[in-house]
Design a protein around this motif. Structure first.
Motif, PDB file in Angstrom:
ATOM      1  N   UNK A 101       0.818  -1.220   0.000  1.00 23.71           N
ATOM      2  CA  UNK A 101       0.000   0.000   0.000  1.00 23.71           C
ATOM      3  C   UNK A 101       0.850   1.268   0.000  1.00 23.71           C
ATOM      4  N   UNK A 102       2.163   1.120  -0.062  1.00 23.75           N
ATOM      5  CA  UNK A 102       3.046   2.293  -0.015  1.00 23.75           C
ATOM      6  C   UNK A 102       3.998   2.333  -1.204  1.00 23.75           C
ATOM      7  N   UNK A 103       3.591   1.752  -2.308  1.00 24.80           N
ATOM      8  CA  UNK A 103       4.464   1.703  -3.480  1.00 24.80           C
ATOM      9  C   UNK A 103       4.722   3.102  -4.036  1.00 24.80           C
ATOM     10  N   UNK A 104       5.882   3.254  -4.629  1.00 23.33           N
ATOM     11  CA  UNK A 104       6.226   4.495  -5.327  1.00 23.33           C
ATOM     12  C   UNK A 104       7.141   4.158  -6.490  1.00 23.33           C
ATOM     13  N   UNK A 105       7.225   5.075  -7.426  1.00 19.68           N
ATOM     14  CA  UNK A 105       8.094   4.834  -8.570  1.00 19.68           C
ATOM     15  C   UNK A 105       7.763   5.747  -9.725  1.00 19.68           C
ATOM     16  N   UNK A 106       7.945   5.224 -10.931  1.00 16.04           N
ATOM     17  CA  UNK A 106       7.806   6.061 -12.128  1.00 16.04           C
ATOM     18  C   UNK A 106       7.027   5.322 -13.199  1.00 16.04           C
ATOM     19  N   UNK A 107       6.173   6.061 -13.894  1.00 22.26           N
ATOM     20  CA  UNK A 107       5.513   5.577 -15.109  1.00 22.26           C
ATOM     21  C   UNK A 107       6.218   6.199 -16.309  1.00 22.26           C
ATOM     22  N   UNK A 108       6.526   5.383 -17.283  1.00 24.00           N
ATOM     23  CA  UNK A 108       7.050   5.914 -18.551  1.00 24.00           C
ATOM     24  C   UNK A 108       5.842   6.342 -19.375  1.00 24.00           C
ATOM     25  N   UNK A 109       5.388   7.543 -19.083  1.00 25.37           N
ATOM     26  CA  UNK A 109       4.137   8.047 -19.642  1.00 25.37           C
ATOM     27  C   UNK A 109       4.279   8.315 -21.134  1.00 25.37           C
ATOM     28  N   UNK A 110       3.335   7.764 -21.899  1.00 26.67           N
ATOM     29  CA  UNK A 110       3.283   8.021 -23.333  1.00 26.67           C
ATOM     30  C   UNK A 110       2.236   9.100 -23.586  1.00 26.67           C
ATOM     31  N   UNK A 111       2.663  10.332 -23.953  1.00 30.29           N
ATOM     32  CA  UNK A 111       1.701  11.421 -24.106  1.00 30.29           C
ATOM     33  C   UNK A 111       0.752  11.251 -25.285  1.00 30.29           C
ATOM     34  N   UNK A 112       1.038  10.323 -26.204  1.00 22.77           N
ATOM     35  CA  UNK A 112       0.186  10.145 -27.377  1.00 22.77           C
ATOM     36  C   UNK A 112      -0.876   9.094 -27.050  1.00 22.77           C
ATOM     37  N   UNK A 113      -2.061   9.556 -26.726  1.00 22.13           N
ATOM     38  CA  UNK A 113      -3.184   8.658 -26.474  1.00 22.13           C
ATOM     39  C   UNK A 113      -4.331   9.115 -27.365  1.00 22.13           C
ATOM     40  N   UNK A 114      -4.190   8.859 -28.671  1.00 20.34           N
ATOM     41  CA  UNK A 114      -5.104   9.458 -29.628  1.00 20.34           C
ATOM     42  C   UNK A 114      -6.513   8.883 -29.546  1.00 20.34           C
ATOM     43  N   UNK A 115      -6.660   7.628 -29.124  1.00 23.27           N
ATOM     44  CA  UNK A 115      -8.009   7.069 -29.016  1.00 23.27           C
ATOM     45  C   UNK A 115      -8.814   7.769 -27.918  1.00 23.27           C
ATOM     46  N   UNK A 116      -8.154   8.010 -26.811  1.00 20.19           N
ATOM     47  CA  UNK A 116      -8.848   8.700 -25.726  1.00 20.19           C
ATOM     48  C   UNK A 116      -9.257  10.112 -26.150  1.00 20.19           C
ATOM     49  N   UNK A 117      -8.352  10.809 -26.854  1.00 11.88           N
ATOM     50  CA  UNK A 117      -8.682  12.160 -27.312  1.00 11.88           C
ATOM     51  C   UNK A 117      -9.774  12.131 -28.380  1.00 11.88           C
ATOM     52  N   UNK A 118      -9.730  11.132 -29.256  1.00  9.12           N
ATOM     53  CA  UNK A 118     -10.768  11.027 -30.281  1.00  9.12           C
ATOM     54  C   UNK A 118     -12.130  10.775 -29.652  1.00  9.12           C
ATOM     55  N   UNK A 119     -12.152   9.926 -28.633  1.00 10.02           N
ATOM     56  CA  UNK A 119     -13.422   9.646 -27.957  1.00 10.02           C
ATOM     57  C   UNK A 119     -13.928  10.874 -27.210  1.00 10.02           C
ATOM     58  N   UNK A 120     -13.000  11.610 -26.594  1.00 11.09           N
ATOM     59  CA  UNK A 120     -13.400  12.845 -25.922  1.00 11.09           C
ATOM     60  C   UNK A 120     -13.958  13.860 -26.913  1.00 11.09           C
ATOM     61  N   UNK A 121     -13.325  13.950 -28.076  1.00  6.15           N
ATOM     62  CA  UNK A 121     -13.805  14.898 -29.074  1.00  6.15           C
ATOM     63  C   UNK A 121     -15.191  14.515 -29.573  1.00  6.15           C
ATOM     64  N   UNK A 122     -15.448  13.201 -29.741  1.00  9.27           N
ATOM     65  CA  UNK A 122     -16.748  12.751 -30.229  1.00  9.27           C
ATOM     66  C   UNK A 122     -17.865  13.079 -29.245  1.00  9.27           C
ATOM     67  N   UNK A 123     -17.529  13.193 -27.975  1.00 11.77           N
ATOM     68  CA  UNK A 123     -18.543  13.551 -26.981  1.00 11.77           C
ATOM     69  C   UNK A 123     -19.049  14.976 -27.176  1.00 11.77           C
ATOM     70  N   UNK A 124     -18.254  15.799 -27.847  1.00 10.36           N
ATOM     71  CA  UNK A 124     -18.688  17.159 -28.164  1.00 10.36           C
ATOM     72  C   UNK A 124     -19.362  17.240 -29.527  1.00 10.36           C
ATOM     73  N   UNK A 125     -19.528  16.084 -30.187  1.00 10.41           N
ATOM     74  CA  UNK A 125     -20.087  16.079 -31.539  1.00 10.41           C
ATOM     75  C   UNK A 125     -21.475  16.671 -31.614  1.00 10.41           C
ATOM     76  N   UNK A 126     -22.340  16.336 -30.660  1.00 11.22           N
ATOM     77  CA  UNK A 126     -23.702  16.844 -30.697  1.00 11.22           C
ATOM     78  C   UNK A 126     -23.733  18.359 -30.566  1.00 11.22           C
ATOM     79  N   UNK A 127     -22.779  18.912 -29.825  1.00 15.15           N
ATOM     80  CA  UNK A 127     -22.698  20.363 -29.672  1.00 15.15           C
ATOM     81  C   UNK A 127     -22.322  21.030 -30.998  1.00 15.15           C
ATOM     82  N   UNK A 128     -21.308  20.511 -31.671  1.00 14.98           N
ATOM     83  CA  UNK A 128     -20.871  21.082 -32.951  1.00 14.98           C
ATOM     84  C   UNK A 128     -21.979  20.968 -33.998  1.00 14.98           C
ATOM     85  N   UNK A 129     -22.632  19.820 -34.030  1.00 16.54           N
ATOM     86  CA  UNK A 129     -23.718  19.625 -35.001  1.00 16.54           C
ATOM     87  C   UNK A 129     -24.859  20.608 -34.737  1.00 16.54           C
TER      88      UNK A 129
END
Length: 441
Positions: free
Chosen positions: A282-310
């Protein structure tokens, strides 16, 4: 003459503002179907990516958590059951007084088809010591020091590359695969250590060297009375995570350096105990090698605004129709709406190959050009087509900014909606409902 008047009234009822608003509202609801299908495709692509990730992790090694070395000594106590003494076994778990970890973590990018995943190779050296075991108070009837083991918990043994070199008071010990004791960890290596009742007053120093591969993260459990961890890596997008933060980490384009210092006072388990009395994960610590490119998540987030743009785009066409007396057919509203839905599908497809930002730019320019050209073909007015171009450009730019924000995305979105609503309310004031008087010839 009365027949002519009735024909004019029949032409006007489906051209009224009320009818147009109802039809556009129904059209927006209808467009939720293809928009939902696009979201479903994005989620399906995400699932495929997750499956590829799982396959790579199975061969390379997954997220790694390092625990140890920990000393384990079998103890026994006796209970009287049915007027007979029965012997029961419990393991004594002893944490080291000092634990020092030095490591280098080198990222390695692997591709499977169009999917890219960040893996790593690490070179680890662990040093430390167990102090004077004869001073411990142990609640047991017997202690079998000669059967003691040291374990090193490794969450995924497939990541061990080559040999694991373990020295105990400068004597090399042979590691065994798996955990002899599973009270604290289920995976790792075990080593039989030469303990006797005669040498319990000695200090037992150890050092370990091995290479460990994994993916995403490298975590540590602070099992030492004093735990120090120093890492360096060539990955320039680290995410330091867990129960403790590093002390003054160094970040630059070449990578990072980070160090942690944790004492026994920072955790909720003691230096030694019997059985399963405490958990150490319960006390773990360390590092994530974070990959900033998560295009599927951003694409899904953008689609949630689709009804607004339409909705906003179709409202603009409605205002142009009413204010400028330019008739727009329902089928034309539908085609514009489908073009706006297509944006999110094109964005997802392109982002798999050229990255999200460039994909967003290409997809937005394509749809803006398509809708602007089509609007000019409908209304034959360059000025109105230009304003549609500006409106769509602002909408897509605003959406892109929202997708880059994390903590302030909700606030920025509400501010943008407030401004858009104000603009719509102001534009609606120009709409004048006129009554046409019928002349009797």
């Amino acid at each position: 003459m009365e027949l002519i008047t009735n024909e004019r009234n029949e032409e006007q009822w489906y051209q009224t503002l009320t009818f147009k608003v109802v039809m556009i509202g129904a059209l927006v609801l209808l467009l939720l179907i293809p928009l939902g299908m696009v979201k479903s495709v994005i989620r399906e692509r995400q699932a495929t990516e997750a499956e590829v990730e799982r396959e790579l992790f199975e061969k390379w090694g997954g997220e790694q958590v390092l625990t140890g070395p920990i000393l384990h000594v079998p103890t026994y106590y006796y209970l009287k059951e049915d007027e007979k003494l029965t012997k029961h076994k419990r393991w004594l778990h002893v944490m080291p007084e000092l634990l020092s970890v030095n490591g280098s973590v080198e990222p390695e990018v692997r591709y499977r088809g169009i999917y890219k995943k960040v893996l790593y190779n690490s070179d680890l050296q662990i040093e430390g010591a167990f102090e004077k075991l004869d001073q411990m108070v142990i609640n047991a009837d017997e202690v079998d020091w000669e059967s003691a083991y040291v374990t090193i918990g490794i969450s995924d043994n497939r990541g061990i590359k080559g040999e694991l070199v373990f020295n105990w008071n400068d004597h090399a010990l042979e590691p065994e695969a798996g955990m002899v004791i599973t009270d604290l960890n289920n995976s790792g290596v075990s080593l039989k250590v030469p303990l006797t009742k005669e040498n319990l007053a000695d200090k037992f120093a150890f050092d370990v060297k091995f290479k460990l591969s994994g993916a995403k993260s490298l975590m540590f459990n602070p099992i030492g009375k004093i735990t120090k961890v120093d890492l360096e890596s060539g990955w320039n997008n680290p995410s330091f995570t867990g129960a403790f933060s590093p002390i003054e980490p160094e970040l630059n384009e070449e990578g990072f350096k980070a160090g942690w210092a944790v004492t026994h006072l920072n955790r909720n388990f003691p230096q030694h105990w019997l059985g399963r009395s405490f958990q150490i994960d319960t006390h773990q610590f360390g590092v994530n090698l974070y990959d900033p490119v998560n295009h599927y998540q951003k694409s899904l987030r953008s689609a949630k605004y689709g009804i607004l743009i339409i909705s906003l785009t179709l409202l603009v066409f409605l205002f142009i129709e009413l204010v400028k007396k330019k008739e727009v057919q329902i089928i034309q509203y539908l085609l514009v709406g489908l073009a706006l839905v297509l944006f999110f599908s094109v964005l997802t497809a392109l982002s798999e190959h050229i990255g999200f930002s460039w994909a967003y730019l290409v997809a937005a320019l394509s749809i803006i050009t398509l809708v602007t050209s089509y609007s000019y073909g409908m209304i034959r007015d360059k000025q109105q087509a230009f304003w549609i171009f500006i409106m769509l450009s602002v909408l897509y730019l605003f959406l892109f900014v929202l997708l880059q924000l994390n903590d302030f995305a909700f606030l920025a979105g509400n501010i943008g909606l407030l401004i858009a609503l104000g603009a719509i309310m102001k534009a609606s004031l120009k709409i004048k409902t006129a009554t046409t008087s019928t002349e009797v010839a």
